[in-house]
Design an enzyme around this catalytic site. Structure first.
Site, PDB file in Angstrom:
ATOM      1  N   ASP A   1     -11.424   9.640  11.304  1.00  0.00           N
ATOM      2  CA  ASP A   1     -10.951   9.287   9.890  1.00  0.00           C
ATOM      3  C   ASP A   1     -11.732   7.996   9.326  1.00  0.00           C
ATOM      4  O   ASP A   1     -11.135   7.204   9.009  1.00  0.00           O
ATOM      5  CB  ASP A   1      -9.758   9.427   9.557  1.00  0.00           C
ATOM      6  CG  ASP A   1      -9.487   9.620   7.943  1.00  0.00           C
ATOM      7  OD1 ASP A   1     -10.257  10.053   7.256  1.00  0.00           O
ATOM      8  OD2 ASP A   1      -8.465   9.407   7.631  1.00  0.00           O
TER       9      ASP A   1
ATOM     10  N   GLY B   1       0.732   5.649   0.494  1.00  0.00           N
ATOM     11  CA  GLY B   1      -0.136   6.747   1.079  1.00  0.00           C
ATOM     12  C   GLY B   1       0.618   7.844   1.354  1.00  0.00           C
ATOM     13  O   GLY B   1       1.706   7.840   0.873  1.00  0.00           O
ATOM     14  N   GLY B   2      -0.050   8.878   1.570  1.00  0.00           N
ATOM     15  CA  GLY B   2       0.405  10.320   2.022  1.00  0.00           C
ATOM     16  C   GLY B   2       1.779  10.082   3.056  1.00  0.00           C
ATOM     17  O   GLY B   2       2.849  10.706   2.906  1.00  0.00           O
TER      18      GLY B   2
ATOM     19  N   GLY C   1       0.946  -1.145  -0.056  1.00  0.00           N
ATOM     20  CA  GLY C   1       0.113  -0.089  -0.082  1.00  0.00           C
ATOM     21  C   GLY C   1       0.966   1.200   0.127  1.00  0.00           C
ATOM     22  O   GLY C   1       2.142   1.369   0.476  1.00  0.00           O
TER      23      GLY C   1
END
Ligand SMILES: *[C@@H]1O[C@H](CO)[C@@H](O)[C@H](O)[C@H]1NC(C)=O
Ligand SMILES: *[C@@H]1O[C@H](CO)[C@@H](O)[C@H](O)[C@H]1NC(C)=O
Ligand SMILES: *[C@@H]1O[C@H](CO)[C@@H](O)[C@H](O)[C@H]1NC(C)=O
Ligand SMILES: *[C@@H]1O[C@H](CO)[C@@H](O)[C@H](O)[C@H]1NC(C)=O
Ligand SMILES: *[C@@H]1O[C@H](CO)[C@@H](O)[C@H](O)[C@H]1NC(C)=O
Ligand SMILES: *[C@@H]1O[C@H](CO)[C@@H](O)[C@H](O)[C@H]1NC(C)=O
Ligand SMILES: *[C@@H]1O[C@H](CO)[C@@H](O)[C@H](O)[C@H]1NC(C)=O
Ligand SMILES: *[C@@H]1O[C@H](CO)[C@@H](O)[C@H](O)[C@H]1NC(C)=O
Ligand SMILES: *[C@@H]1O[C@H](CO)[C@@H](O)[C@H](O)[C@H]1NC(C)=O
Length: 823
Positions: free
Chosen positions: A610, A493-494, A491
């Site tokens: 979130d 992500g930021g 994965g």
């Protein structure tokens, strides 16, 4: 809500009351060689000279004419045999066990010195003692024999030679609980060199000859305190090194719970004391001297009396048998709560010196207390195979009791209690998932990522003292991830990349590594460690550790085999099997447990902030766990919020417009997740026509217009029970209310979804339970285009309202989304 609750009470009560009750039978307790009945250790022992309920093949009575004043009355008489003789008794049922306990207390009588006797004793063909000589002491021998179809059993005494005698003073032989040794279970078989196979049918193939019953960390327990009249002794003389061991005693009550240990498995006195390991750098070891070349059932009893209140569901410790076999003991995962007794069984071969050795030790990086409450070691005896039966003079018919060739089907009682409901479903699911062998787990675009916008933190918080127990060496991480092998990336992500890692003992983990030189994310890193090291829950992804060496920021999580919920709803991977409505509900229900725990279970009260479908991860059994606490906030934390954090499409309108952040903001986001689950589409999809971009807005408008069918995932159309759908939509609608006060709590959502699941499963009942018209339940008052959100009125004027204008404009939302998309 009221009706939901009563619905559950009705179906739960019978399940709860199935907790098995065992009452000790009043037979057979026999006072041998006597015609009087004697109360001894709380039971009435019936004189065998005056018997009506069992038969006896002879022998003579003997009594001690000069007993010591301390000799209990029952030991002052005996039955003496000069040739092969037996007592013939009957068990209360078949497919169970009989616990036989014989008392031998020799004396001199009529020219016979009983302490010189030498004889064999067997029960139902299982040899209890061979050429047994009691000596001068009082000896109690025990054997637990299996009862299959033939309920009659014989206790047989055979003098060793023509001039020898056999004798017995008292007999206890009563029917034990049929689940004392469970049928149909497969046990690991362990030798000093490690595990060398499995064994099944232990319960029907062997008799059990108890060698040790140990109340670890406690004192002796007498027969009066044990349901099955067993004695338990302390462990101290068997412990190899006592320094790291401390006695633990629990003053409260332990909760026996189906299907784990029952009260008859061991008395609560055993479970209320333990030895705890006080030094994680060593093990505690116990050595038990036993017969060489013999095979044993080792039953280790556990009950977490140390963790009070909440139990962490990830951490575990090792229970070793010898040095090569570790059983990973995870009380939280196994029984779900502290103070719930459970045990593990093993088949163990003694070593060449005649020892069985067990140890307990910590597992690196976990904070689970390490303990042991009790231990039983029972030698397994094979039947000689054939016994004479019955011998009533009339017929000489021989019945061959070949124990081990199981008679009749093994009755495996599945106890489906509410508390094991989730586990039960888990097993159903794992059956259902079948072959999904392309094992490359795919984490969604941003599964481990928070869209915590980069402009957020104005003053990075100082780094608190992090939990050192969780700290990993960079070298170990490099080893686990093969030096951050790109092929192991699961994965992005930021925050950086997420790797699949494997620790030497074979444990898979997800390693999230902050991109170097990014300079950002330190506060999120710290938050995640702080929050996650405090909380553990079955439905929250566990943080295993972190590493902050050499400016690295690395978080290590438990590995979630099946990736994100989103992947399974509308992922790009076409190979992923579509989830049924039942499964979707179960996943949502699991997630509500995790979120409810965040909100109410942990002392601080945590807001996730979130909640979205990429932050709900699925393990190999499709059990959902909530992930990513990078921007979560302790409810009582006085923190100056300078920006909106969260993911667009999921954001609580009240939070956006009023900067009012509460647990109910998570409820709102979860409402959007529920819609994703139903509709299988993105929460915000800019490629769609404008009125469909925002899922929450579009879905609610469709529902208002009575167009429910048009929004449902085509895969599900026609597969959802209308009552279940109605309940579900009602829940969604309440979650998406404009103000937090109108929204349910996570716990309410849990019950609603459980109810929806029950309705789905009640296929027979076609009648609509409530809300007879779909539209009536859809009195939706929601309208939340972006403009509405931004102009919404704040209902609560003074609490935590901040005038902050740094929220994003719509175009920024989409650019954020594109970044997200590109990951
Ligand atoms: C059994 O023993 C009692 C006294 O111990 C006596 O009263 C009774 O008659 C006896 N019964 C038989 C059948 O011998
Ligand atoms: C076990 O007992 C039940 C009734 O108690 C009887 O119906 C059944 O046949 C017995 N099973 C065997 C294998 O004998
Ligand atoms: C007693 O048991 C031993 C061992 O099983 C056996 O060898 C011996 O023959 C038995 N003695 C008698 C008298 O049955
Ligand atoms: C029979 O057993 C007795 C002990 O009970 C022993 O003293 C005696 O020597 C034995 N006799 C034979 C013939 O083995
Ligand atoms: C078990 O413990 C005893 C006593 O410490 C030791 O002599 C023996 O070697 C141990 N056995 C194994 C297989 O480790
Ligand atoms: C164990 O019991 C089951 C069911 O009774 C039987 O099918 C199986 O063959 C047995 N296994 C052994 C090793 O006896
Ligand atoms: C634990 O308790 C037992 C019995 O009370 C005592 O004999 C023993 O010394 C204690 N052991 C430790 C390590 O404190
Ligand atoms: C546990 O270990 C610590 C440090 O080794 C020691 O100070 C403490 O006294 C021990 N506790 C007990 C109850 O032995
Ligand atoms: C505990 O025992 C196991 C098995 O013998 C061993 O592998 C491990 O290194 C020991 N742990 C400690 C801390 O001594």
């Amino acid at each position: 809500m009221e009706s939901t609750l009563s619905f559950f009470l009705v179906i739960l009560l019978p399940l709860v009351s199935t907790q098995s009750q065992y009452v000790l039978p009043d037979h057979y307790f026999i006072n041998c060689g006597s015609n009087s009945d004697i109360d001894f250790t709380g039971k009435m022992f019936i004189g065998d000279d005056n018997r009506t309920t069992f038969s006896l093949s002879g022998g003579s009575t003997a009594s001690n004419n000069n007993p010591a004043s301390t000799t209990p009355e029952i030991y002052r008489t005996a039955r003496v045999f000069t040739q092969k003789s037996w007592y013939e008794l009957e068990a209360d049922g078949n497919n169970t066990f009989v616990m036989v306990r014989l008392h031998f207390s020799p004396f001199f009588s009529n020219g016979v010195e009983l302490s010189d006797s030498k004889f064999n004793v067997s029960v139902s063909g299982f040899s209890m003692s061979s050429n047994f000589n009691v000596g001068d002491s009082t000896v109690i021998k025990e054997l637990i024999i299996p009862i299959r179809s033939e309920r009659m059993f014989k206790i047989e005494f055979t003098p060793s030679n023509g001039s020898s005698h056999a004798f017995v003073n008292a007999i206890e032989a009563f029917t034990a609980p049929s689940e004392l040794f469970r049928h149909g279970v497969v046990l690991p078989k362990i030798s000093p060199a490690g595990k060398n196979g499995d064994m099944d049918n232990i319960s029907s193939s062997y008799a059990f000859s108890p060698v040790y019953r140990i109340n670890v960390g406690g004192q002796s327990i007498g027969v009066d305190r044990d349901t099955l009249r067993r004695n338990w002794t302390p462990d101290d003389e068997f412990i190899f090194q006592s320094e790291p061991a401390i006695n633990k005693t629990f003053g409260g009550t332990v909760n026996y719970k189906e299907p784990f240990a029952a009260r008859y498995d061991a008395p609560d006195d055993v479970y209320k004391t333990a030895k705890q390991l006080n030094d994680s750098s060593v093990n505690i070891t116990w050595n038990f001297g036993v017969n060489k070349n013999a095979r044993f059932l080792v039953r280790a009893h556990f009950c977490d009396i140390i963790s009070l209140g909440l139990i962490n569901t990830y951490d575990a410790f090792n229970f070793f048998i010898y040095s090569h076999y570790p059983e990973v003991v995870n009380p939280g995962d196994k029984v779900g709560a502290p103070q719930v007794p459970f045990y593990y069984d093993f088949v163990v071969d003694s070593d060449e010196k005649g020892f069985v050795n067990v140890s307990i030790g910590a597992r690196p990086g976990t904070s689970q207390p390490v303990f042991l409450n009790g231990l039983e070691i029972m030698e397994l005896l094979k039947s000689s195979g054939v016994v004479d039966f019955p011998n009533d003079g009339k017929s000489s018919k021989k019945v061959y009791v070949v124990v081990g060739c199981a008679v009749g089907g093994v009755v495996f009682v599945l106890l489906i209690g509410f508390f094991i409901g989730l586990k039960y479903r888990k097993s159903k699911l794992s059956v259902g998932k079948k072959t999904e062998s392309n094992a490359m787990p795919s984490y969604g675009r941003s599964s481990y990522t928070s869209i915590s916008n980069d402009f957020t933190i104005s003053n990075p918080s100082p780094i608190p003292i992090l939990n050192l127990n969780l700290r990993f060496q960079l070298a170990d991480i490099l080893k686990a991830t093969n030096d951050f092998d790109e092929n192991l990336v699961i994965g992005k992500g930021g925050f950086g990349k997420v790797y699949r890692g494997t620790f030497p003992e074979g444990k898979n983990v997800a390693v999230k590594r902050a991109e170097k030189g990014h300079g950002q994310g330190r506060p999120e890193f710290v938050t995640e460690i702080t929050v996650l090291s405090k909380i553990r829950h079955k439905h929250l992804v566990a943080l295993i550790g972190y590493c902050d060496e050499k400016s690295e920021m690395i978080l290590v999580y438990e590995f979630m085999e099946k990736g994100t919920l989103q992947d399974h709803l509308y992922g790009t991977n076409k190979d992923i099997e579509k989830l049924s409505w039942d499964k979707r509900l179960e996943i949502c229900i699991s997630a509500t447990r995790g979120l409810d725990y965040l909100h109410t279970g942990s002392d601080a009260g945590i807001i996730h902030r979130d909640v979205k479908s990429t932050n709900i991860l699925l393990d190999e059994n499709y059990i959902a766990k909530v992930a990513d606490f990078g921007i979560s906030r302790l409810d009582n934390l006085e923190e100056t919020e300078m920006a909106i954090k969260g993911s667009f499409g999921y954001l609580d309108p009240e939070y956006i417009s009023c900067m009012k952040l509460t647990q109910k903001s998570d409820v709102y986001s979860f409402g959007v997740v529920l819609l994703e689950v139903l509709c299988a589409r993105l929460a915000l999809d800019p490629t769609l026509p404008p009125d469909e971009v925002c899922l929450a807005e579009w879905a609610i408008n469709q529902m208002k217009d009575g167009m429910v069918e048009s929004i449902i995932d085509p895969y599900l159309v026609g597969k959802i029970n209308p009552n279940s759908l109605s309940k579900f939509l009602g829940t969604v609608e309440r979650c998406l209310k404009n103000t937090g006060d109108e929204r349910p709590t996570m716990n309410d959502v849990f019950w609603d979804l459980e109810y929806a699941l029950k309705l789905q499963q009640m296929v027979v009942d076609k009648e609509v339970y409530e809300d007879s018209t779909m539209n009536a339940s859809m009195q939706l008052s929601m309208s939340m285009s972006m403009i509405d959100i931004l102009s919404a009125k704040c209902t609560d004027g003074d609490s935590q309202v901040m005038n902050d204008t740094s929220y994003l404009s719509e175009s920024q939302v989409f650019s954020q989304l594109k970044i997200d998309e590109a990951r």
